[in-house]
Design an enzyme around this catalytic site. Structure first.
Site, PDB file in Angstrom:
ATOM      1  N   PHE A 112      36.690  38.057  -2.537  1.00  0.00           N
ATOM      2  CA  PHE A 112      38.145  37.985  -2.557  1.00  0.00           C
ATOM      3  C   PHE A 112      38.686  38.879  -3.663  1.00  0.00           C
ATOM      4  O   PHE A 112      37.938  39.267  -4.565  1.00  0.00           O
ATOM      5  CB  PHE A 112      38.590  36.531  -2.766  1.00  0.00           C
ATOM      6  N   ARG A 116      46.457  41.119  -6.400  1.00  0.00           N
ATOM      7  CA  ARG A 116      47.545  41.245  -5.435  1.00  0.00           C
ATOM      8  C   ARG A 116      48.721  42.051  -5.967  1.00  0.00           C
ATOM      9  O   ARG A 116      49.320  42.843  -5.236  1.00  0.00           O
ATOM     10  CB  ARG A 116      48.019  39.860  -5.003  1.00  0.00           C
ATOM     11  N   LEU A 167      51.831  35.705   7.200  1.00  0.00           N
ATOM     12  CA  LEU A 167      50.772  36.141   6.304  1.00  0.00           C
ATOM     13  C   LEU A 167      49.528  36.581   7.076  1.00  0.00           C
ATOM     14  O   LEU A 167      49.052  35.891   7.962  1.00  0.00           O
ATOM     15  CB  LEU A 167      50.415  34.961   5.394  1.00  0.00           C
ATOM     16  N   ARG A 173      48.544  35.448  -9.587  1.00  0.00           N
ATOM     17  CA  ARG A 173      47.494  34.523  -9.149  1.00  0.00           C
ATOM     18  C   ARG A 173      46.457  35.257  -8.313  1.00  0.00           C
ATOM     19  O   ARG A 173      46.807  36.086  -7.478  1.00  0.00           O
ATOM     20  CB  ARG A 173      48.095  33.395  -8.320  1.00  0.00           C
ATOM     21  N   LEU A 174      45.188  34.943  -8.536  1.00  0.00           N
ATOM     22  CA  LEU A 174      44.137  35.490  -7.679  1.00  0.00           C
ATOM     23  C   LEU A 174      44.127  34.735  -6.362  1.00  0.00           C
ATOM     24  O   LEU A 174      44.387  33.530  -6.311  1.00  0.00           O
ATOM     25  CB  LEU A 174      42.763  35.313  -8.330  1.00  0.00           C
ATOM     26  N   HIS A 206      55.426  35.499  -1.545  1.00  0.00           N
ATOM     27  CA  HIS A 206      54.351  34.609  -1.120  1.00  0.00           C
ATOM     28  C   HIS A 206      54.163  33.384  -2.002  1.00  0.00           C
ATOM     29  O   HIS A 206      53.882  32.291  -1.512  1.00  0.00           O
ATOM     30  CB  HIS A 206      53.058  35.425  -1.108  1.00  0.00           C
ATOM     31  N   GLY A 232      55.618  14.578  -2.379  1.00  0.00           N
ATOM     32  CA  GLY A 232      54.942  15.717  -1.766  1.00  0.00           C
ATOM     33  C   GLY A 232      53.548  15.312  -1.345  1.00  0.00           C
ATOM     34  O   GLY A 232      52.806  14.699  -2.115  1.00  0.00           O
ATOM     35  N   ALA A 279      47.247  28.244   3.677  1.00  0.00           N
ATOM     36  CA  ALA A 279      46.245  28.959   2.880  1.00  0.00           C
ATOM     37  C   ALA A 279      45.086  29.284   3.797  1.00  0.00           C
ATOM     38  O   ALA A 279      44.457  28.396   4.346  1.00  0.00           O
ATOM     39  CB  ALA A 279      45.786  28.092   1.719  1.00  0.00           C
ATOM     40  N   TRP A 294      60.743  11.109   4.314  1.00  0.00           N
ATOM     41  CA  TRP A 294      61.722  10.646   3.338  1.00  0.00           C
ATOM     42  C   TRP A 294      61.994  11.834   2.420  1.00  0.00           C
ATOM     43  O   TRP A 294      61.085  12.599   2.109  1.00  0.00           O
ATOM     44  CB  TRP A 294      61.185   9.484   2.500  1.00  0.00           C
ATOM     45  N   SER A 304      57.038  12.065   1.436  1.00  0.00           N
ATOM     46  CA  SER A 304      57.079  13.464   1.870  1.00  0.00           C
ATOM     47  C   SER A 304      58.162  13.665   2.914  1.00  0.00           C
ATOM     48  O   SER A 304      58.355  12.811   3.784  1.00  0.00           O
ATOM     49  CB  SER A 304      55.717  13.848   2.443  1.00  0.00           C
ATOM     50  N   LYS A 305      58.828  14.798   2.836  1.00  0.00           N
ATOM     51  CA  LYS A 305      59.901  15.043   3.810  1.00  0.00           C
ATOM     52  C   LYS A 305      59.352  15.439   5.177  1.00  0.00           C
ATOM     53  O   LYS A 305      60.098  15.543   6.140  1.00  0.00           O
ATOM     54  CB  LYS A 305      60.890  16.072   3.276  1.00  0.00           C
ATOM     55  N   GLN A 363      54.900  36.140  -6.774  1.00  0.00           N
ATOM     56  CA  GLN A 363      53.885  36.981  -6.137  1.00  0.00           C
ATOM     57  C   GLN A 363      54.330  37.501  -4.776  1.00  0.00           C
ATOM     58  O   GLN A 363      54.744  36.727  -3.914  1.00  0.00           O
ATOM     59  CB  GLN A 363      52.594  36.184  -5.951  1.00  0.00           C
ATOM     60  N   GLY A 381      40.445  30.848   1.384  1.00  0.00           N
ATOM     61  CA  GLY A 381      39.383  30.049   0.813  1.00  0.00           C
ATOM     62  C   GLY A 381      39.724  29.454  -0.526  1.00  0.00           C
ATOM     63  O   GLY A 381      40.877  29.425  -0.940  1.00  0.00           O
TER      64      GLY A 381
END
Lengths: 563, 323, 297
Positions: free
Chosen positions: A114, A275, A239, A374-375, A339, A10, A45, A152, A33-34, A227, A48
């Site tokens: 945020f 959220r 998004l 998650r924030l 998400h 990844g 994202a 790959w 990585s694929k 989430q 921030g």
């Protein structure tokens, strides 16, 4: 046969941050990585990255507290402390690497507000922060000459004598399978969004790393915590960044009312509550008939064209392209959409999993810093802090490990046969990836969404095992070897079915409501019985085993969660 | 609505035709993108159709391809944009100027090797102290967000008219990337970068055709960035290229007479002692003489040249120097 | 008669006198009165070259020209794709930023000039559609060019950037040249290079690349059967015509594809004598076209 000290699977933010860190310590590092690194989903994202800078009047403790409260108290507090303490240096070092960042009047890094946080501590680059960070980290990969196996796809992890010793991977361009021996392996494959349909996630977010680890016997933790982002477009699930609300946008129902003010929603923090809270409030409005065509309205019209162009240019384009709405002039219809996966491969604070020499970082991992929710702007931070820590730890461990001895011909032969078998299935009654994936996505979005109950989750689990059965007779219509995407999608689907199952199992297991796991049949939080993590292990074949782990609590005692 | 996709196919493993077109008709909604249709074909009609795509929202840069002859992202292009008399017909081809691997998938290796050749990372020999950032104003930084918005999709490279005749050209994406560092106030290797970029196949080889500006899905304006690089190069004293001289001679001509002196342009660009280059001009000069197409040797000044010169004086002084 | 302030551009007064002369002849026939005097002191647009050095300087010079046009109250007509594009780009910047326009007007004040933003630079090609009417133009055609095959070649600056040139608002601008060719009775030779670059801007910088472009476009039109190429851009003409012999050498293949200026095509269809249109003033011979014309009734 390929050979490296540290093999990182990844190449998004977590993977590349790990690579830079490991390379700095002198390790022989390779990324696989694929997709090309800059195509990774970290791009998406928008808003921030959080950091409390001590010398600027913020406190890491406050950031940690907000994160823990946001998590509904099942984040491990030792891990959150580390993330909050190391956030500042991580953000600043990204600035040194070349990220431009919006500034304040003194020319220093500026912040925006945020959700779920009492202070504006989100550093940002307009509304494409992820893209800005991702491209800069790729620049660092080029600069430090890290080898990247581009396009790959990893088929499995090599586990021998209870240790991880590499991976088997296929070069998509040629279709050739290779064994890569590694002293340490870091999984940084991101999320599993495509398990749900629709999702804000890119088509590549198929939970590969989670499934690879799960199949290697590593437990998945907090998988029930999925989430739903409060503001996604109806049409294609794209998004609309939280930064819109951070900059002051309102959420309204069909009557124009700012429903977040209602008792039980978030009268204090309004649109900037966590959220999970905002998504539930929206879903309630929609379910009770106060929505607009299955959506609520994100109203930015009072922000002014200048601010929108300066700070929210990308989502303005998205709304134009995909909802045909100019958000400077009219409100955008939005709804909660799948998400992010808070859960993942269980790791310690150095990214190490329960399998020696195997690490995980980023969305695929569960350290856990996000717990039940998650924030916003903590995910980029998670990737960088724990990506770096995993990279550093893996590099050190690799120094003290000699090259694993693997009989690569046997491993290769087995995988060649598996692929051959898959490609040669021509059963007329067989299934292809598209239909199974769609069915899986729809049922997950129906039964494991914002609100859940026992019957629904049970139905989901049963239907998933039917789909797994169908998958046993899957056919790949493209029989070639060169860039056979049908083959890749089929393999990904297998990974996704495993991930989906762990989500349903964990969700059924947690008999309370907490964070993103909101059960209509058990609406209350139950700290007495459920202040703990749910872990799922894969046993032989289709069997699994559930276990629990206490939550690590350092200084913040669980209290009632109100925004 | 019904949409007809005619898709260029290429399968390196097939022993039949190397290149062919397949036509698919799919039912899509009004708001559908070209990518929605391709995914539908791939999932429901023909699983062998091969393309790259991922984010579906114009940020990952995977799905650049030629749609009805022009490079664009399939994911932010609506099929309804191509409606003509109630019909929608799409010709879908891989991006140009890159070798095809299979169907719509091309080899990006040459693309990336050019990007890598411009040293695409910030070079700052005096980074700030630990936990201190570079101090810079929003104005000096945020103009870069336009070029940092580049998603490396390759649409500009696909349709670049210079790359069509010269594969060695750095191309719009790599040059825009180079601009991103040259104009970053934190980068202190500008001179080194400009020197490398003024070499053949670099900034002066762009022909200003604006294809890259037209097809860029993110408004990066690669050609505008290349023009800026030229401006910076001239400002920093890198004037010893035909390109820089051409600009200088052209500007002088307008300054001195109000319009272009076509006769002097080649002579002064090459330099009157550049015998080799000037000899090369002879055949065309002879041809031109025969057909009486030679521009006037004695170039007259425009009647109001003094007004033009006053403007030159004023505005040239206002040149905004790079920080 | 419809009056226009005439902006001929540098090249029609330099290396392409045949464009200048044929424009005068044809415009008179079409009832277009070209007023020369107001813009005799107008500077070069900068052709995109000056803009490399200092964009604001280019914009000020073009604002000066626009201000001179505004004084006359006449519309502005040009016969060069490059002038058209460069002026449109300057105008776009001046009109979309009031502060910028004010700043530039301060510099123009010393020259007793002010630009309010009302000018719409227009190429003759667009004027045919938007001011004269293509039906009227057709009514002036007395000699059918049936039997000929002509390929269009626009020049970059009259097709890009499409938003600056308002192509979507004026859809005729997207295929005006094709429509005119077909109106003359000639057969249209469509080819992908028609909106590509002729290579002229890099002629002195990378002659090989420039010549390769000439070779690609002329040969691809020729292989599709074109007898000639028609262009509204004198810079394209200079390269496609002047460097065709070099391109021919480079490709080791005879090309001999005449490159006609737009007014020359119009003139031929109006029955005007080829010599009056200065068809003899080209580098690639137009003899074959002229002789074919003389045998057709």
């Amino acid at each position: 046969m390929l050979k490296h000290d540290v093999l990182i699977i990844g190449a998004g933010l977590a993977g590349m941050r790990a690579a830079v860190a490991a390379k700095d310590l002198g390790a022989d590092v390779a990324l696989v990585s694929k997709v090309h690194p800059v195509r990774s989903h970290s791009n998406a994202a928008q808003g921030g990255i959080n950091a409390a800078l001590g010398h600027r009047g913020d406190k890491w403790e406050d950031h940690a507290y907000d994160t823990i409260k946001g998590s509904d108290y099942i984040a491990d507090q030792d891990a959150v402390e580390i993330m909050a303490k190391e956030a500042g240096s991580e953000v600043i070092s990204m600035e040194h690497m070349g990220v431009i960042f919006n500034r304040d009047d003194q020319g220093k890094l500026g912040t925006r507000a945020f959700g779920g946080q009492r202070k504006a501590r989100t550093f940002f680059v307009a509304d494409f922060t992820g893209q800005a960070l991702l491209h800069v980290l790729y620049e660092q990969i080029v600069k430090s000459d890290v080898l990247v196996y581009e396009e790959w796809f990893v088929l499995s992890l090599i586990v021998q004598d209870g240790e991880c010793s590499g991976a088997v991977m296929i070069d998509m361009k040629s279709g050739k399978i290779e064994v890569c021996i590694a002293k340490t392996v870091i999984l940084a494959t991101g999320g599993l969004g495509r398990v749900f349909e629709p999702s804000t996630n890119a088509l590549i977010c198929t939970g590969d790393g989670m499934a690879l680890a799960y199949r290697a016997g590593v437990p998945m933790m907090d998988m029930e915590m999925v989430q739903y982002h409060p503001t996604t477009l109806k049409n294609n699930g794209a998004l609309m960044s939280e930064s819109a609300r951070g900059e002051g946008a309102y959420l309204r129902n069909i009557d124009g009312e700012r429903f977040m003010a209602k008792e039980g929603n978030a009268p204090k923090m309004m649109e900037l509550a966590s959220r999970d809270v905002v998504s539930r409030s929206e879903q309630k409005e929609i379910n009770e008939g106060r929505g607009v065509d299955g959506c609520v309205l994100l109203d930015c019209t009072h922000l002014g064209e200048k601010l929108i162009n300066e700070k929210l240019p990308q989502i303005r384009d998205l709304a134009k392209d995909f909802a045909n709405v100019d958000m400077a002039k009219e409100p955008v219809p939005v709804r909660p959409g799948m998400h992010y996966q808070m859960g993942g491969i269980k790791t310690d604070v150095n990214g190490l999993t329960t399998l020696p020499n195997l690490y995980a970082a980023g969305e695929c991992a569960c350290v856990s810093v996000h717990g039940g929710n998650r924030l916003g702007a903590n995910s980029l931070l998670d990737t960088l802090v724990f990506g770096r820590r995993a990279g550093e730890h893996a590099a050190e461990v690799s120094k003290n490990r000699s090259n694993p001895k693997i009989s690569s011909t046997d491993v290769l032969k087995k995988h060649e046969e598996d692929i051959e078998k898959l490609l040669s299935n021509n059963d007329k009654n067989g299934f292809v990836f598209g239909s199974i994936r769609k069915e899986m996505g729809t049922l997950m979005n129906q039964y494991l969404a914002v609100f859940r109950d026992e019957t629904g989750m049970q139905t989901a689990l049963e239907k998933l095992s039917e789909l797994k059965l169908k998958y046993k007779n899957i056919i790949v219509p493209d029989k070639g070897r060169v860039f056979n995407t049908a083959l890749i999608f089929t393999l990904e689907l297998g990974f996704m079915l495993d991930c989906a199952e762990t989500i349903a199992i964990s969700a059924l297991e947690r008999k309370e409501s907490r964070g993103a796991h909101a059960r209509t049949d058990m609406p209350d939080r139950d700290d007495k019985n459920w202040l703990k993590h749910v872990l799922v292990y894969k046993e032989n074949d289709d069997a699994y085993r559930v276990d629990y782990l206490p939550v690590v609590i350092t200084q913040w005692k669980p209290e009632e969660r109100k925004y | 609505m019904k949409v007809e996709y005619k898709v260029k196919r290429y399968n390196p493993e097939s022993d039949v035709a190397l290149e062919s077109f397949d036509t698919y008709v799919v039912e899509l909604d009004q708001a559908a993108t070209v990518l929605d249709g391709l995914i539908k074909i791939r999932e429901e009609v023909d699983n062998t159709l091969t393309l790259r795509c991922s984010c579906r929202s114009a940020i990952c840069g995977s799905c650049a391809m030629r749609i009805n002859g022009q490079a664009m992202l399939a994911c932010n292009t609506k099929v309804s944009d191509f409606e003509e008399n109630g019909n929608i017909k799409l010709l879908v081809e891989p991006p140009g100027n890159m070798p095809v691997i299979k169907d719509l998938v091309v080899d990006f290796v040459p693309f990336w090797s050019k990007v890598k050749s411009v040293d695409p990372w910030l070079k700052s020999s005096h980074p700030p102290k630990y936990m201190e950032e570079h101090i810079a104003s929003n104005e000096s930084m945020l103009h870069l967000s336009g070029v940092m918005g580049c998603i490396m999709c390759g649409a500009c490279v696909s349709d670049c008219t210079v790359l069509e005749v010269d594969k060695s050209f750095l191309g719009p994406a790599a040059l825009a990337k180079a601009y991103r560092f040259v104009s970053d106030p934190r980068d202190d290797s500008t001179k080194f970068r400009l020197k490398a970029l003024e070499k053949p196949s670099g900034m002066w080889d762009c022909t200003r055709c604006m294809q890259c500006v037209e097809v860029c899905p993110k408004g990066v304006d690669p050609m505008g960035r290349i023009m800026k690089l030229r401006d910076f190069a001239i400002q920093d004293g890198y004037k010893n290229t035909y390109g820089a001289k051409h600009t200088a001679v052209f500007t002088d001509s307008v300054k001195n007479t109000g319009w272009l002196n076509e006769f002097q342009l080649p002579l002064r660009t090459f330099g009157i002692f550049n015998v080799f280059k000037l000899l090369g001009l002879l055949p065309i000069l002879l041809d031109a003489l025969v057909s009486r197409k030679v521009p006037p040797v004695f170039h007259h000044k425009l009647p109001s040249v003094s007004s033009i010169q006053r403007i030159f004086k004023k505005v040239d002084l206002q040149i905004t120097k790079r920080e | 008669m419809k009056k226009f302030a005439f902006y001929p551009g540098c090249v029609s007064r330099g290396a392409c006198p045949e464009l200048f002369d044929s424009t005068l002849t044809v415009c008179e026939r079409l009832g277009i009165e070209l007023i020369h005097e107001p813009l005799e002191g107008a500077s070069c647009t900068g052709a995109g070259v000056l803009q490399e050095k200092n964009q604001k300087l280019g914009d000020t010079l073009n604002a000066r020209t626009f201000a001179m046009v505004e004084k006359t109250g006449l519309p502005l007509l040009t016969i060069c794709s490059t002038c058209q594009g460069v002026m449109a780009q300057a105008n776009y910047r001046l009109r979309s930023d009031k502060n910028y326009l004010d700043e530039i007007n301060r510099d123009l004040a010393d020259e007793n000039l002010q630009y309010s933003g009302s000018v719409e630079p227009k190429h003759l090609l667009w004027v045919l559609f938007e001011d004269i009417g293509v039906d009227y133009v057709k009514s002036q055609f007395t000699r059918s060019l049936e039997g000929f095959k002509f390929a269009p070649f626009y020049g970059c600056y009259i097709v890009r950037p499409s938003d600056v040139l308002a192509l979507d608002v004026n859809p005729d601008r997207k295929n005006s040249l094709e429509q005119i060719i077909e109106a003359t009775g000639a057969e249209l030779v469509d080819f992908p290079g028609k909106t590509a670059c002729c290579g002229f801007p890099i002629l002195l910088i990378n002659e090989t690349n420039s010549t390769k472009m000439v070779g690609n476009h002329t040969l691809s039109a020729k292989r599709k059967g074109a007898d000639a190429m028609v262009t509204p851009c004198p810079l394209c003409h200079l390269n496609l015509d002047g460097y065709q012999p070099s391109a021919s050498l480079l490709r080791r293949e005879k090309i001999n594809l005449p490159i006609l200026h737009l007014p020359q095509l119009l003139g031929l269809a109006m029955g005007i004598e080829p010599t009056e249109l200065k068809l003899n003033r080209h580098i690639v011979s137009t003899k074959k076209i002229i002789s074919t014309l003389s045998v057709t009734p």
